[in-house]
Design a protein around this motif. Structure first.
Motif, PDB file in Angstrom:
ATOM      1  N   GLU A  41      10.873 -13.229  10.376  1.00  0.00           N
ATOM      2  CA  GLU A  41      10.827 -14.627  10.821  1.00  0.00           C
ATOM      3  C   GLU A  41      10.194 -14.753  12.209  1.00  0.00           C
ATOM      4  N   ASN A  42      10.120 -13.627  12.951  1.00  0.00           N
ATOM      5  CA  ASN A  42       9.516 -13.657  14.287  1.00  0.00           C
ATOM      6  C   ASN A  42       7.988 -13.563  14.243  1.00  0.00           C
ATOM      7  N   TRP A  43       7.450 -13.198  13.080  1.00  0.00           N
ATOM      8  CA  TRP A  43       5.997 -13.062  12.961  1.00  0.00           C
ATOM      9  C   TRP A  43       5.361 -14.432  12.780  1.00  0.00           C
ATOM     10  N   ILE A  44       4.246 -14.649  13.466  1.00  0.00           N
ATOM     11  CA  ILE A  44       3.477 -15.880  13.278  1.00  0.00           C
ATOM     12  C   ILE A  44       2.805 -15.866  11.906  1.00  0.00           C
ATOM     13  N   LEU A  45       2.364 -14.664  11.491  1.00  0.00           N
ATOM     14  CA  LEU A  45       1.677 -14.513  10.217  1.00  0.00           C
ATOM     15  C   LEU A  45       2.721 -14.298   9.117  1.00  0.00           C
ATOM     16  N   LYS A  46       2.919 -15.289   8.297  1.00  0.00           N
ATOM     17  CA  LYS A  46       3.999 -15.248   7.315  1.00  0.00           C
ATOM     18  C   LYS A  46       3.575 -14.644   5.979  1.00  0.00           C
ATOM     19  N   GLU A  47       2.344 -14.914   5.559  1.00  0.00           N
ATOM     20  CA  GLU A  47       1.900 -14.486   4.246  1.00  0.00           C
ATOM     21  C   GLU A  47       1.484 -13.012   4.253  1.00  0.00           C
ATOM     22  N   GLU A  48       1.683 -12.345   3.104  1.00  0.00           N
ATOM     23  CA  GLU A  48       1.344 -10.925   2.986  1.00  0.00           C
ATOM     24  C   GLU A  48      -0.147 -10.689   3.193  1.00  0.00           C
ATOM     25  N   ILE A  49      -0.982 -11.577   2.694  1.00  0.00           N
ATOM     26  CA  ILE A  49      -2.431 -11.433   2.862  1.00  0.00           C
ATOM     27  C   ILE A  49      -2.809 -11.542   4.338  1.00  0.00           C
ATOM     28  N   GLN A  50      -2.048 -12.348   5.097  1.00  0.00           N
ATOM     29  CA  GLN A  50      -2.306 -12.474   6.528  1.00  0.00           C
ATOM     30  C   GLN A  50      -1.976 -11.167   7.249  1.00  0.00           C
ATOM     31  N   HIS A  51      -0.887 -10.545   6.854  1.00  0.00           N
ATOM     32  CA  HIS A  51      -0.527  -9.235   7.417  1.00  0.00           C
ATOM     33  C   HIS A  51      -1.627  -8.215   7.105  1.00  0.00           C
ATOM     34  N   TYR A  52      -2.077  -8.238   5.869  1.00  0.00           N
ATOM     35  CA  TYR A  52      -3.106  -7.297   5.409  1.00  0.00           C
ATOM     36  C   TYR A  52      -4.375  -7.449   6.238  1.00  0.00           C
ATOM     37  N   LEU A  53      -4.825  -8.682   6.407  1.00  0.00           N
ATOM     38  CA  LEU A  53      -6.053  -8.939   7.162  1.00  0.00           C
ATOM     39  C   LEU A  53      -5.866  -8.633   8.649  1.00  0.00           C
ATOM     40  N   TYR A  54      -4.668  -8.896   9.167  1.00  0.00           N
ATOM     41  CA  TYR A  54      -4.408  -8.621  10.578  1.00  0.00           C
ATOM     42  C   TYR A  54      -4.454  -7.117  10.851  1.00  0.00           C
ATOM     43  N   GLU A  55      -3.892  -6.320   9.951  1.00  0.00           N
ATOM     44  CA  GLU A  55      -3.955  -4.863  10.108  1.00  0.00           C
ATOM     45  C   GLU A  55      -5.400  -4.382  10.106  1.00  0.00           C
ATOM     46  N   LEU A  56      -6.218  -4.937   9.238  1.00  0.00           N
ATOM     47  CA  LEU A  56      -7.628  -4.548   9.200  1.00  0.00           C
ATOM     48  C   LEU A  56      -8.349  -4.989  10.473  1.00  0.00           C
ATOM     49  N   CYS A 202      -1.696   4.443   9.280  1.00  0.00           N
ATOM     50  CA  CYS A 202      -1.025   4.623   7.988  1.00  0.00           C
ATOM     51  C   CYS A 202       0.495   4.696   8.145  1.00  0.00           C
ATOM     52  N   MET A 203       0.948   5.392   9.188  1.00  0.00           N
ATOM     53  CA  MET A 203       2.389   5.508   9.440  1.00  0.00           C
ATOM     54  C   MET A 203       2.995   4.142   9.723  1.00  0.00           C
ATOM     55  N   PHE A 204       2.320   3.336  10.540  1.00  0.00           N
ATOM     56  CA  PHE A 204       2.817   1.994  10.837  1.00  0.00           C
ATOM     57  C   PHE A 204       2.905   1.167   9.558  1.00  0.00           C
ATOM     58  N   ASP A 205       1.869   1.244   8.740  1.00  0.00           N
ATOM     59  CA  ASP A 205       1.831   0.443   7.517  1.00  0.00           C
ATOM     60  C   ASP A 205       2.946   0.853   6.555  1.00  0.00           C
ATOM     61  N   ILE A 206       3.111   2.141   6.338  1.00  0.00           N
ATOM     62  CA  ILE A 206       4.145   2.623   5.419  1.00  0.00           C
ATOM     63  C   ILE A 206       5.542   2.290   5.935  1.00  0.00           C
ATOM     64  N   ALA A 207       5.762   2.508   7.238  1.00  0.00           N
ATOM     65  CA  ALA A 207       7.071   2.220   7.827  1.00  0.00           C
ATOM     66  C   ALA A 207       7.420   0.740   7.685  1.00  0.00           C
ATOM     67  N   GLY A 208       6.435  -0.119   7.911  1.00  0.00           N
ATOM     68  CA  GLY A 208       6.676  -1.553   7.788  1.00  0.00           C
ATOM     69  C   GLY A 208       7.052  -1.958   6.378  1.00  0.00           C
ATOM     70  N   GLU A 209       6.376  -1.391   5.403  1.00  0.00           N
ATOM     71  CA  GLU A 209       6.674  -1.728   4.006  1.00  0.00           C
ATOM     72  C   GLU A 209       8.032  -1.191   3.580  1.00  0.00           C
ATOM     73  N   ASN A 216       4.192  -2.728  -0.949  1.00  0.00           N
ATOM     74  CA  ASN A 216       2.864  -3.340  -0.970  1.00  0.00           C
ATOM     75  C   ASN A 216       2.002  -2.673   0.104  1.00  0.00           C
ATOM     76  N   ILE A 217       1.696  -1.407  -0.125  1.00  0.00           N
ATOM     77  CA  ILE A 217       0.970  -0.599   0.858  1.00  0.00           C
ATOM     78  C   ILE A 217      -0.473  -1.083   0.976  1.00  0.00           C
ATOM     79  N   ASN A 218      -0.985  -1.084   2.205  1.00  0.00           N
ATOM     80  CA  ASN A 218      -2.382  -1.435   2.451  1.00  0.00           C
ATOM     81  C   ASN A 218      -3.259  -0.281   1.966  1.00  0.00           C
TER      82      ASN A 218
END
Length: 249
Positions: A41-56, A202-209, A216-218
């Motif tokens: 709830e603290n993230w501005i980016l709420k949608e999963e696709i937004q997280h995906y694009l932000y990581e990229l 990769c570690m950040f992404d896996i840990a977050g999921e 829903n791994i990137n």
């Protein structure tokens, strides 16, 4: 102790231990990242696709830094722009190519590489704090390096330093490098940084999921990560088992 001697002493110590900075960033950043992931709830980016694009996007920022390093190392003179930590090494003075527009291109590259990782936390204040800390940290190192170069190259160094910015590039002063691009040097020196960068992402992404309990791994990040590890192992084998990456001089 005079301020100059104090700064030089601090710079020498920081130069020898400059590998500590990435660890500090990683530990603090990882903690903030996991905290945010556990409180979506603290993230501005709420949608999963937004997280995906932000990581990229974060990865793209880090790649900017990585390609700056590749360009710098590839066109640098032999026995310069290395990863040595024991002492300053410079057989010659780099003044052309990227060194004609900025005096410390490797540190500019490092900044963007770690800025991308800092951005992964999603914490605006951490990104600001990292930026300030980075430049305070490297200020002493740059001072020590420049004292070394000034003592070794004298007027040649001073004349180059007068017209070349320390950290913010002046693109209008670009002078083409007098050396051909050395892919062997790049592959020898930059394989570690590329693998480390991708493993961290990769570690950040896996840990977050795992925290969100959403598998829903990137896949783009994971593909880069696997490629980086395989490339590292292959290049490590080539470096120590063959002469393919050795320079002719």
């Amino acid at each position: 102790m005079a301020l100059t001697e104090q700064m030089q002493g601090q710079g020498t110590w920081l130069f020898k231990h400059r590998g500590v900075l990435p660890l500090i960033i990683f530990v603090i950043g990882a903690g903030l990242f996991l905290k945010n992931e556990s409180s979506p709830e603290n993230w501005i980016l709420k949608e999963e696709i937004q997280h995906y694009l932000y990581e990229l996007c974060c990865l793209f920022v880090s790649f900017i830094g990585f390609f700056i390093r590749i360009y710098t190392v590839g066109y640098s003179r032999p026995n310069t722009s290395g990863r040595n930590t024991k002492q300053q090494v410079a057989d010659e003075l780099n003044t052309t190519g990227i060194y004609s527009i900025v005096r410390n291109p490797l540190y500019v590259g490092n900044f963007f590489m770690w800025l991308g990782i800092a951005m992964l936390t999603g914490n605006f204040w951490f990104v600001i704090a990292f930026t300030l800390f980075y430049f305070l940290y490297y200020e002493r190192i740059i001072f020590t390096e420049e004292e070394f170069l000034k003592n070794k190259f004298g007027e040649t160094y001073l004349n180059w330093a007068k017209k070349t910015p320390i950290i913010v590039p002046r693109f209008s002063s670009f002078v083409k490098s007098e050396y051909s691009f050395n892919w062997k040097k790049v592959l020898r020196q930059e394989k570690n940084g590329f693998a480390a960068l991708m493993i961290i992402f990769c570690m950040f992404d896996i840990a977050g999921e795992l925290i969100k309990k959403q598998p829903n791994i990137n896949e783009t990040l994971q593909s880069f990560g696997i490629f980086s590890v395989l490339a590292y192992l292959v290049l490590k084998f080539i470096k120590y088992r063959t002469k393919l990456l050795q320079d002719p001089f």
